[in-house]
Scaffold this motif. Structure first.
Motif, PDB file in Angstrom:
ATOM      1  N   CYS A   1      -9.740   6.584  -0.259  1.00  0.00           N
ATOM      2  CA  CYS A   1      -8.196   6.520  -0.589  1.00  0.00           C
ATOM      3  C   CYS A   1      -7.545   7.683   0.458  1.00  0.00           C
ATOM      4  CB  CYS A   1      -8.037   6.877  -2.115  1.00  0.00           C
ATOM      5  SG  CYS A   1      -6.026   6.783  -2.099  1.00  0.00           S
TER       6      CYS A   1
ATOM      7  N   PRO B   1       0.855  -1.085  -0.030  1.00  0.00           N
ATOM      8  CA  PRO B   1       0.044  -0.197  -0.083  1.00  0.00           C
ATOM      9  C   PRO B   1       0.736   1.257  -0.031  1.00  0.00           C
ATOM     10  CG  PRO B   1       0.374  -0.815   2.311  1.00  0.00           C
ATOM     11  CD  PRO B   1       1.149  -1.407   1.335  1.00  0.00           C
ATOM     12  N   CYS B   2       0.451   2.525   0.114  1.00  0.00           N
ATOM     13  CA  CYS B   2       1.192   3.781   0.250  1.00  0.00           C
ATOM     14  C   CYS B   2       1.228   3.805   1.918  1.00  0.00           C
ATOM     15  CB  CYS B   2       0.478   4.859  -0.427  1.00  0.00           C
ATOM     16  SG  CYS B   2      -0.822   5.637   0.406  1.00  0.00           S
TER      17      CYS B   2
ATOM     18  N   CYS C   1      -3.703   4.008   4.429  1.00  0.00           N
ATOM     19  CA  CYS C   1      -4.553   3.053   5.156  1.00  0.00           C
ATOM     20  C   CYS C   1      -4.142   2.349   6.443  1.00  0.00           C
ATOM     21  CB  CYS C   1      -4.892   2.004   3.756  1.00  0.00           C
ATOM     22  SG  CYS C   1      -5.832   2.578   2.526  1.00  0.00           S
TER      23      CYS C   1
ATOM     24  N   THR D   1      -9.092   1.974  -1.751  1.00  0.00           N
ATOM     25  CA  THR D   1      -9.432   1.904  -3.347  1.00  0.00           C
ATOM     26  C   THR D   1      -8.135   0.852  -3.810  1.00  0.00           C
ATOM     27  OG1 THR D   1     -10.065   3.944  -3.009  1.00  0.00           O
ATOM     28  CG2 THR D   1      -9.849   3.260  -5.375  1.00  0.00           C
ATOM     29  N   CYS D   2      -7.230   0.707  -3.289  1.00  0.00           N
ATOM     30  CA  CYS D   2      -5.945  -0.131  -3.992  1.00  0.00           C
ATOM     31  C   CYS D   2      -6.452  -1.479  -4.167  1.00  0.00           C
ATOM     32  CB  CYS D   2      -4.776  -0.044  -2.937  1.00  0.00           C
ATOM     33  SG  CYS D   2      -3.681   1.369  -3.242  1.00  0.00           S
TER      34      CYS D   2
HETATM   35  S1  SF4 Z   1      -6.021   3.217  -0.983  1.00  0.00           S
HETATM   36 FE1  SF4 Z   1      -4.865   5.242  -1.316  1.00  0.00          FE
HETATM   37  S2  SF4 Z   1      -4.256   5.580   0.855  1.00  0.00           S
HETATM   38 FE2  SF4 Z   1      -4.931   3.406   0.794  1.00  0.00          FE
HETATM   39  S3  SF4 Z   1      -3.029   2.376   0.245  1.00  0.00           S
HETATM   40 FE3  SF4 Z   1      -4.129   2.803  -1.638  1.00  0.00          FE
HETATM   41  S4  SF4 Z   1      -3.163   4.726  -2.388  1.00  0.00           S
HETATM   42 FE4  SF4 Z   1      -2.693   4.390   0.005  1.00  0.00          FE
END
Ligand code: SF4
Lengths: 139, 395, 143
Positions: free
Chosen positions: A119, A21-22, A25, A88-89
Motif C-alpha cells: 500500500c 483508488p487513492c 498505486c 491492497t485495496c
Molecule cells: S492499496 Fe493503498 S496506495 Fe494503493 S490505492 Fe489502495 S490505499 Fe492507495
C-alpha cells in the motif's frame, strides 16, 4: 494456447484502469515508465486503448458506481487478457472495508489472475510480478 | 448556433482517476462545461466515525496518494485545536520538513504531466526522474516511499537521527541543482511560453467568487496561503516568501508552482539546519480528547485542506468533515473554460492540478444528430504546440 | 480582534449561543438570517467560504458554515439547526456565493437537506448511481 502465450510474453502491452483508488498505486504504475525504472526496456508499454492490451492493471476498491464500467471495459478487451490487481485495496479493501459504497466481491466484477500486495507496492515488486507473469506465459 | 457535446471520460487511457466531463462546443470554441463526479467516492467521512482518532489519521492519509501528508497534518491540527495541545519544537520542524518535501514532489509531478499534455514529453521524463530523489528522501525519513504515517496527535511518530540528516542534505543539494535546470527548461522555453500565455484565464473576481485556493488562486492575484495566514508547526520559525502572480493564465500557474518549489527547498534546508541543533522529544503523550469541536487546516500542494472534527469525549470523532482543495478548485472550470479553443481545454483542465487527470483523452464527439466521430483532445493539444514550435523556429 | 468585535457589533441581534476560541468564532443563527450573515461575511468583510458541514445530532440536523478571513486566519462559523429531521429545508446561499453550489449539492446528496433557491438541486456524488445508496450519512433509524 502455448505458442500464443510465448509470443505474448515477448512484449506485454498494458492498459491501466483505476476503480476508486487513492491514486497512489496509479502514480507508482506511471513511475515504472519513467527513467528510474523504465519498464519499456522489458518490452512493456502502456497503451491508450483496451483493444490493444494484453494485460489489464486494476487498482482501488471498486465503488458501486464504477464497477459496471470496469466490467464493460473488461468485456471490450481482446481475449486472452491477464488481469493484475495492484495494491491492497483490490485484494482486501484496505482501510475502506466498512465503506457503504464498496463492491463486496471484486472477483465477480472481473476475474483477477494475480494480486500484488502493498500500500502502495514498491515499483520493484511490480516488476517482479511482471517477470513472474512472463515466466508463467513462457510455460 | 449549433452546439455539440464532447464527453470526456470516465476512463482515460493513461492516468489516475476516472472523471466525467461534458464540454459543449460551438465549432472550435468551448461554450460550457459540466462535470460529473462520484467515481472515486469511498465514504471517508462515514468510515472515520467508526475509527479511533489515531486510526483516522491513517485513514485520511489514504484519501489521496499525492497529498498523503497534508490530510494527516490537517487532521491532527483539528484534533489539537479542540484542546489547544502544544507540540514539541523538534516535532514541529519534522512536520514542516515532511510537508514541504511533499510539495516539491507534487509540483514536480504536475510539471511533468503538464508537459506531457502539451506534447513535451522530455519535460515529463525529466521532472519525474528528479522526483525520485524526493521519494528516496521520504524512504530515509519514514521507511516508505508514499504514505509515510508520520503524524500523531501531539507530535510525530518517528525521530530523525543525525546520520539521516546528513543523507538528506546530499539529496537536497542534488534536487536543487536539477530544479534550476528544469525551471530554466520550463519557464524560459519560448514554445512553452507562447503555448501557455493567455490560455485558460481565471480572473481575479472569478477566483474569489468560486472560493478557489492554493496556486490556482495565487496565480490570479488572491494572496491566501495558509502557511502564512495561520502559521502552525514551524512556519513562523522559518523564513520564506508568498508567491502571488496576477494574470491567472496557465503560464502563471506554472510559474507559481516552479517558484514555490524553490521556496520549499529553502524551507527544507532551514528545517534540516535546525534539526541538527534542536533536541528534545518528538511526541507529547495525549491521553484524552475532551468534548468540543476543532478546525484544522494546512496548505497542501493544491491549496487549503480543511478538516473539522467534533468529539464527544470518547475515543472516536462523532463527525469528521474533510474538504480537499480540488473540491473547490474544480468548479472554477466553469469560468476558466468558457470561450477557449478545444485544443486549450485539456491543459486548462489540468492547470488546477486536479486530483484526477481524466482530462487526457476524449472518447467521441456526439454531434447534434448523434453522429459519432472520433476526436482526440490530446492530439489536438499536441498539434497546436507543434504548430507554435514550427512558427517560432521559422522566425 | 477588531474584525470579530466589529462583526458582533453589527450583527449582534442575530447571533445566539456564541463560543469564542483562539481564532475561531462559533455561533448559532436562525434559518431566516443565514443569507444576510453570509452576505455580510462574504461581500463586506471579504471572507472566503471554506466549506460547510452538516451533521445529524439527536436534537436535529446542524449545518455549520466555515468562513475564513484569510488576512488574520480568523474563522467565523455560523450554525443553523433544523429541528425537522424528516424533511429538512434551509435557505440556499448559492446565489450569493458561487462556490457554495457544490457544497450544498453534496449536503443534499449525503443528508437529504433541501436548499431553497438553489440553482440545481441534484445529487453530487451518487448521481447516476446504480445501487441503492441514499443519504448514507443519516442515522439508519431516521431514514
Ligand atoms: S492499496 Fe493503498 S496506495 Fe494503493 S490505492 Fe489502495 S490505499 Fe492507495
Amino acid at each position: 494456447m502455448g505458442w500464443y502465450n510465448k509470443r505474448l510474453a515477448k512484449s506485454l502491452w498494458v492498459f491501466h484502469i483505476s476503480g476508486s483508488p487513492c491514486n497512489n498505486c496509479d502514480i507508482e504504475i506511471l513511475d515504472l515508465l519513467t527513467p528510474r525504472y523504465d519498464v519499456e526496456r522489458l518490452g512493456i508499454k502502456l497503451v491508450g486503448s483496451i483493444r490493444h492490451a494484453d494485460v489489464l492493471l486494476v487498482t482501488g476498491i471498486f465503488n458501486q458506481k464504477i464497477a459496471p464500467k470496469i466490467k464493460k471495459i473488461y468485456e471490450q478487451a481482446p481475449k486472452p487478457i491477464f488481469v493484475v490487481a495492484v495494491g491492497t485495496c483490490v485484494s482486501s479493501g484496505c482501510c475502506f472495508k466498512e465503506s457503504y459504497n464498496r463492491v463486496e466481491k471484486r472477483e465477480e466484477v472481473i476475474p483477477i489472475d494475480m494480486y500484488i500486495p502493498g500500500c502502495p507496492p514498491k515499483p520493484e515488486s511490480m516488476i517482479e510480478a511482471v517477470v513472474k507473469l512472463v515466466g508463467v506465459l513462457n510455460g | 448556433m449549433k452546439a455539440n457535446k464532447i464527453p470526456i471520460g470516465p476512463f482515460h487511457p493513461l492516468l489516475e482517476e476516472a472523471e466525467y466531463f461534458e464540454l459543449t462546443v460551438d465549432g472550435e470554441t468551448v461554450v460550457d462545461i459540466d462535470m460529473e463526479i462520484g467515481w472515486m467516492h469511498r465514504g471517508h467521512e462515514y468510515i472515520s466515525e467508526m475509527k479511533t482518532f489515531t486510526q483516522s489519521i491513517y485513514l485520511v492519509e489514504r484519501i489521496c496518494g499525492i497529498c498523503s501528508t497534508s490530510h494527516p497534518i490537517a487532521c491532527v491540527h483539528a484534533i489539537e485545536d479542540i484542546d489547544n495541545i502544544e507540540i514539541p519544537v523538534r516535532a514541529r520542524y519534522i512536520r514542516t520538513l515532511v510537508g514541504e518535501l511533499e510539495r516539491i514532489h507534487s509540483h514536480l509531478l504536475w510539471l511533468g504531466l503538464a508537459g506531457h499534455f502539451i506534447g513535451y514529453d522530455t519535460l515529463w521524463m525529466w521532472a519525474w526522474k528528479y522526483r525520485e530523489p524526493v521519494l528516496e528522501m521520504f524512504e530515509i525519513i519514514s521507511g516508505n516511499r508514499n504514505h509515510y504515517g508520520m503524524m500523531r496527535v501531539g507530535g510525530v511518530a518517528q525521530d530523525l537521527d543525525s546520520a539521516k540528516v546528513v543523507e538528506l542534505y546530499k539529496h537536497l543539494d542534488m534536487i536543487e541543482k536539477k530544479m534550476v535546470m528544469i525551471s530554466k527548461a520550463a519557464k524560459d522555453d519560448p514554445v512553452l511560453k507562447s503555448r501557455l500565455k493567455g490560455v485558460g484565464v481565471l480572473s481575479h473576481e472569478d477566483a474569489i467568487a468560486y472560493c478557489t485556493v492554493g496556486p490556482t488562486s495565487r496565480a490570479s492575484g488572491v494572496p491566501g496561503d495558509v502557511r502564512l495566514d495561520e502559521p502552525t508547526d514551524a512556519y513562523d520559525l522559518v523564513d520564506f516568501n508568498r508567491i502571488v502572480l496576477q494574470n491567472g493564465d496557465v503560464y502563471d500557474k506554472l510559474v507559481v508552482r516552479v517558484l514555490e518549489t524553490f521556496e520549499s527547498i529553502k524551507i527544507v534546508r532551514q528545517c534540516l539546519d535546525k534539526l541538527t541543533t534542536v533536541t528534545g522529544p518528538v511526541l507529547n503523550n495525549v491521553k484524552e480528547i475532551s468534548p468540543g469541536e476543532g478546525i484544522g487546516r494546512y496548505e497542501a500542494p493544491r491549496g487549503e485542506v480543511f478538516h473539522y472534527i467534533r468529539s464527544d469525549g470518547t475515543n472516536r470523532p462523532i463527525r469528521h468533515k474533510v474538504r480537499a482543495p480540488s473540491y473547490v478548485n474544480i468548479p472554477s472550470f466553469k469560468a476558466s473554460c468558457k470561450g477557449i479553443p478545444i485544443a486549450d481545454a485539456l491543459i486548462t483542465l489540468a492547470s488546477v492540478d486536479p486530483c484526477y487527470c481524466c482530462t487526457e483523452r476524449s472518447l467521441k464527439i456526439i454531434d447534434k444528430n448523434h453522429d459519432p466521430c472520433s476526436f482526440d483532445l490530446l492530439k489536438a493539444s499536441r498539434e497546436k504546440t507543434e504548430r507554435i514550435r514550427r512558427e517560432i523556429n521559422a522566425d | 480582534m477588531a474584525e470579530v468585535e466589529q462583526f458582533i457589533r453589527d450583527m449582534g441581534a442575530k447571533i445566539h449561543a456564541k463560543i469564542e476560541k483562539k481564532r475561531r468564532l462559533y455561533f448559532n443563527v436562525s434559518n431566516d438570517d443565514i443569507q444576510e450573515i453570509a452576505e455580510y461575511l462574504f461581500k463586506k468583510m471579504g471572507c472566503r467560504l471554506s466549506t460547510a458541514t452538516a451533521m445529524e445530532m439527536y436534537h436535529g440536523i446542524e449545518i455549520l458554515y466555515h468562513f475564513s478571513l484569510d488576512k488574520t486566519g480568523q474563522y467565523f462559523c455560523p450554525r443553523v439547526v433544523i429541528k425537522d429531521k424528516k424533511n429538512p429545508k434551509v435557505n440556499s446561499i448559492a446565489s450569493i456565493i458561487e462556490g457554495a453550489v457544490w457544497i450544498e449539492r453534496e449536503m443534499f446528496d449525503l443528508w437529504g437537506i433541501e436548499f431553497i433557491g438553489h440553482p440545481r438541486m441534484e445529487e453530487l456524488l451518487t448521481i447516476n448511481h446504480p445501487g441503492t445508496v441514499k443519504h448514507p450519512l443519516r442515522f439508519k433509524e431516521a431514514a
